[in-house]
Design an enzyme around this catalytic site. Structure first.
Site: not given
Ligand code: S3P
Length: 444
Positions: A32, A99, A323, A350, A354, A397
């Site tokens: 971010r 992701g 996570d 994920k 998982r 992980r």
């Molecule tokens: C994250 C949100 C989570 C998490 C990922 C990081 C983020 O995913 O699993 O490792 O930084 O917003 P989701 O919001 O899709 O559950």
């Protein structure tokens, strides 16, 4: 980004783990900081940025979009282009395994007049993108071929329309993508959350000067951003990642005699479900020196070897520890009695499935566990036979969780691949070695 060739590793029963250490910066906050830095005017300086593959891919992506991000001494600097000021990249953007990088960047790109192709590795190319693309399309983003998986090409527009959108799944990535698109859209964009997910995007948008309101009412939270706001470059300090600290804390709890303190860990309540659960299990975990850094709460976390009992982890807690379920499942195997983890549907999408991969890893090491719909139950026997080989499915992980298992199991636990650990926690091996963990490179 291509990864190093697959490198198996075995973890063996270790003596007491001890030490004081820091873990690298939080992954969510690092992504971010780079993105908001790119959308702000002027320079953003980031202290403690996580230098792991996922985040480096985001740094490359913002640079390719015209906002150069680079390390300068101890800091990272991003030269921002202002809201709506990014430019068409010359080549596809490669997000590797991430992701978060992909989905948040879709929101960043959406309010720009440009066409961008996004790619990723084999794991990322299997993950669903429709959840993010659906609301962004309502706002005016176009997606070539109506694709749902990477690689895909999106066409943004400087004339998006604001929406009010209720999240169908508790996903901070989805919430953040909509808010980031809303930042570059005239008018007010609202996201409605039924379950609280991590709120780093909201906090950091405010830190950069955007107007973001969160109102909790009738069991939901409505988050509204006023669009086309100008952000100003800021200083950002990234606290230690609680999802990385989780592996060290877990190791300390299950290896007899251990006493480990991790300094400066993010303890934002939208991220601490794992720690709440450990306390309920009887874990000796204490939070010391609580303070605030860069608009986020942090603390030092001390964990000592503990006798643990199984508990039920309610579905409502899932977003705050999403996570951490693989490592909780490992801890639960060393507890006495059943640990029932409910509401794990999101674990299936994920970096790997998982839910299935954790159950398979437990079974391979002689731990009784079953999956029933979205519930995983681990039958802890206070001891783990070990001796298994765990398939990690390109998932960092999974690799770290089962290596931790090996440190307290009766026989070594081997994971088939450790290369992916570099996506989130490149220092894992060195930090674990430093507190006394026993690892051995192995052939399969
Ligand atoms: C994250 C949100 C989570 C998490 C990922 C990081 C983020 O995913 O699993 O490792 O930084 O917003 P989701 O919001 O899709 O559950």
């Amino acid at each position: 980004m291509t990864h190093a060739v697959s490198a198996p590793l075995a973890a063996s029963r270790s003596g007491a783990l001890t030490g004081r250490l820091r873990v690298p910066g939080d992954k969510s906050i690092s992504h971010r900081a780079l993105m908001l830095g790119a959308l702000a005017t002027g320079v953003t300086r980031i202290r403690g940025l996580l230098e792991a593959e996922d985040v480096i891919n985001t740094a490359r992506a913002v640079s390719a979009l015209g906002a150069p991000a680079r390390r300068v001494g101890d800091l990272w600097e991003v030269l921002g282009r202002g809201t709506g000021g990014l430019r068409q990249p010359e080549a596809p953007l490669d997000f590797g395994n991430s992701g978060t990088g992909t989905r948040l960047m879709m929101g960043v790109i959406a309010p720009h007049d440009m066409t961008v192709t996004m790619t990723g590795d084999a794991s990322l190319s299997k993950r669903p993108m429709r959840r993010v693309l659906a609301p962004l399309k309502e706002m005016g983003l176009e997606v070539e071929g109506d694709a749902d998986r990477l690689p895909l090409t999106v066409r943004g527009s400087s004339r998006l329309v604001p929406i009010a959108y209720t999240l169908p799944v508790p996903s901070a990535q989805l919430k953040s993508a909509i808010l980031l698109a809303g930042l570059g859209t005239a008018g007010e964009t609202t996201v409605v959350e039924r379950e609280a997910t991590r709120d780093h995007t909201e906090r950091m948008l405010r830190h950069f000067g955007a107007k973001v309101e969160s109102v909790a009412e009738d069991g939901v939270t409505r988050i509204t951003i006023r669009g086309e706001a100008e952000l100003e470059g800021r200083e950002v300090t990234v606290p230690g990642d609680p999802s990385s600290a989780a592996f060290l804390v877990a190791a300390a709890l299950i290896v007899p005699g251990s006493d480990v303190t991790i300094e400066g860990v993010l303890v934002n309540p939208t991220r601490t479900g794992f720690y709440t659960t450990l306390l309920e299990m009887g874990g000796d975990v204490t939070f010391l020196n609580a303070r605030e850094e860069g608009g986020e709460p942090i603390a030092d976390i001390r964990a000592r070897f503990s006798t643990l009992q199984g508990v039920t982890v309610p579905a409502a807690r899932a977003p705050s520890m999403i996570d951490e379920y693989p490592i909780l499942a490992v801890v639960a195997a060393f507890a006495r009695g059943a640990t029932r983890m409910e509401g794990l549907g999101e674990l299936k999408v994920k970096e790997s499935d998982r839910l299935a991969a954790t159950a398979a890893g437990l079974a391979a090491n002689g731990v009784k566990a079953e999956v029933d719909g979205d519930t995983l139950t681990v039958h802890g026997a206070g001891r783990v036979p070990g001796g298994g080989l765990v398939a990690t499915h390109l998932d960092h992980r999974m690799a770290m969780s089962f290596l931790v298992m090996g440190l307290a199991a009766e026989q070594p636990v081997t994971v088939d691949d450790t290369a992916m650990i570099a996506t989130s926690f490149p220092e894992f091996r060195a930090l674990m070695d430093g507190i006394g963990a026993r690892f051995e490179e192995g052939d399969l």
